[in-house]
Design a protein around this motif. Structure first.
Motif, PDB file in Angstrom:
ATOM      1  N   SER A  60      33.940  -5.757  -2.503  1.00 60.62           N
ATOM      2  CA  SER A  60      34.774  -5.690  -3.770  1.00 60.62           C
ATOM      3  C   SER A  60      35.221  -4.454  -4.208  1.00 60.62           C
ATOM      4  N   GLU A  61      34.155  -3.493  -4.300  1.00 59.40           N
ATOM      5  CA  GLU A  61      34.608  -2.042  -4.672  1.00 59.40           C
ATOM      6  C   GLU A  61      35.502  -1.433  -3.758  1.00 59.40           C
ATOM      7  N   ARG A  73      37.937  -2.841  -2.203  1.00 59.39           N
ATOM      8  CA  ARG A  73      39.282  -3.563  -2.476  1.00 59.39           C
ATOM      9  C   ARG A  73      39.930  -2.704  -3.653  1.00 59.39           C
TER      10      ARG A  73
END
Length: 165
Positions: free
Chosen positions: A87-88, A90
């Motif tokens: 997620s980081e 992205r």
């Protein structure tokens, strides 16, 4: 740090051997001390607002700025690049690579659009007129400066570099 002829140099930093093969161009600003901050009159001269493009928010001058004006250090949590979660990754457009497999994650700081920080600078290809800021990386810090005189109304931007794309 070992200085070589013609302004080149070699240094060992955070487990990496860094070799500067090009001489430092004349007149470039030097790395400010770690406790340096943006002057209040400069901070009040930069507004973060929606660009009206896919870039989202950007930093705009409300008053002219002189060449080599210090814009501050990139802000964020220092993270190991190898340990960054999916997620980081992205939201990687808020990552500023430092040295030794480390990067500053500026995502949280970028959410505060009331006060300018270099995390609000957008990309522009080097050589284009809109590429009007430069960064200096040294000792794990990333400092930003204006690369030329900036007019009121101009968006501040820099070249993220070939590794980004």
């Amino acid at each position: 740090k070992l200085q070589l002829p013609d302004g080149r140099g070699i240094r060992y930093e955070q487990g990496l051997l860094r070799i500067q093969t090009q001489p430092q161009p004349e007149g470039l600003p030097s790395m400010p001390s770690a406790d340096s901050t943006i002057a209040p009159e400069i901070l009040s001269s930069i507004q973060v607002r929606d660009t009206g493009t896919r870039k989202g928010f950007g930093a705009y001058c409300t008053r002219p700025l002189k060449k080599y004006t210090f814009l501050g250090f990139y802000e964020g949590k220092l993270v190991n690049v190898e340990e960054v979660s999916p997620s980081e990754k992205r939201r990687g457009y808020h990552m500023m690579f430092a040295a030794g497999g480390k990067a500053y994650d500026g995502y949280e700081r970028a959410q505060d659009r009331d006060v300018f920080s270099p995390v609000h600078l957008n990309h522009e290809d080097r050589g284009k007129p809109g590429c009007n800021c430069l960064r200096i990386l040294e000792d794990g810090r990333v400092a930003f400066f204006t690369a030329r005189a900036i007019s009121a109304g101009e968006e501040l931007s820099f070249d993220y570099g070939p590794h980004y794309w």
